[in-house]
Design a protein around this motif. Sequence first.
Motif, PDB file in Angstrom:
ATOM      1  N   GLY A 157       0.810  -1.206   0.000  1.00 17.31           N
ATOM      2  CA  GLY A 157       0.000   0.000   0.000  1.00 17.31           C
ATOM      3  C   GLY A 157       0.842   1.255   0.000  1.00 17.31           C
ATOM      4  N   ARG A 158       0.231   2.324  -0.456  1.00 13.64           N
ATOM      5  CA  ARG A 158       0.848   3.647  -0.400  1.00 13.64           C
ATOM      6  C   ARG A 158      -0.255   4.638  -0.082  1.00 13.64           C
ATOM      7  N   ALA A 159       0.006   5.529   0.864  1.00 12.95           N
ATOM      8  CA  ALA A 159      -0.926   6.597   1.193  1.00 12.95           C
ATOM      9  C   ALA A 159      -0.186   7.921   1.067  1.00 12.95           C
ATOM     10  N   VAL A 160      -0.863   8.899   0.501  1.00 13.57           N
ATOM     11  CA  VAL A 160      -0.345  10.257   0.417  1.00 13.57           C
ATOM     12  C   VAL A 160      -1.375  11.126   1.115  1.00 13.57           C
ATOM     13  N   MET A 161      -0.919  11.957   2.044  1.00 20.51           N
ATOM     14  CA  MET A 161      -1.873  12.726   2.845  1.00 20.51           C
ATOM     15  C   MET A 161      -1.320  14.083   3.216  1.00 20.51           C
ATOM     16  N   ALA A 162      -2.242  14.997   3.530  1.00 25.24           N
ATOM     17  CA  ALA A 162      -1.882  16.333   3.998  1.00 25.24           C
ATOM     18  C   ALA A 162      -3.034  16.867   4.831  1.00 25.24           C
ATOM     19  N   VAL A 163      -2.695  17.746   5.746  1.00 20.86           N
ATOM     20  CA  VAL A 163      -3.702  18.454   6.535  1.00 20.86           C
ATOM     21  C   VAL A 163      -3.814  19.847   5.928  1.00 20.86           C
ATOM     22  N   VAL A 164      -5.024  20.172   5.463  1.00 24.85           N
ATOM     23  CA  VAL A 164      -5.281  21.465   4.823  1.00 24.85           C
ATOM     24  C   VAL A 164      -6.377  22.170   5.609  1.00 24.85           C
TER      25      VAL A 164
END
Length: 198
Positions: A157-164
Amino acid sequence: MHHRRLAAVAALSLALAGCGGPRYALVPAAPVTVAKGSMTVRPGIAWNRSPRGRYDVAWEENWTENGPLLDSIGFIGGLPDGQAIAKQRKKDDRKVPVFRADMSPQDLVSMLESYYRIKAGATVFAAEGVSPATFLGTPGLRFDYSYVGEDQVKRRGRAVMAVVKGKLYLVSLDGAALHYFDAALPDFTAMADGARLG
């Protein structure tokens, strides 16, 4: 005769599609909004929008190309502070930590790992790497992992995330380690790189 056979097959397919089973919807290779309109992505190939699962939250949407046991892309858009990335009951013994806007990268990774261990039934889970990433034009992180579920299939798996603006935005790819993860990775990467708000 050939046209009649095609018509019969099409009619049978439509009849079976209406038989109360899970409903998938075709997502064409064109710009599309996902996760309640919170993000826009552009798939390079056609995918299928999956029916809602029992742990899906209101801010979530999932796609598959070959079936959810083989590959899936998940989108979570605009998850507010204080909400979890999976539906939970107060009486559950084990819970996925709720998202907090001030979580550190390690906290975000731990939250995702908890989801896989508690809700996805991972019997083995290994973090493969965490690195900075730009997502939605904002500094975020990329998390690579592998796991084995209750079905004993090894997945990557791969997750890409950010808090905006205090909300969590995340895209993830899960696929069977043999073939399916690698096959879906280029399109997933292009979608994550090109994703934009709204």
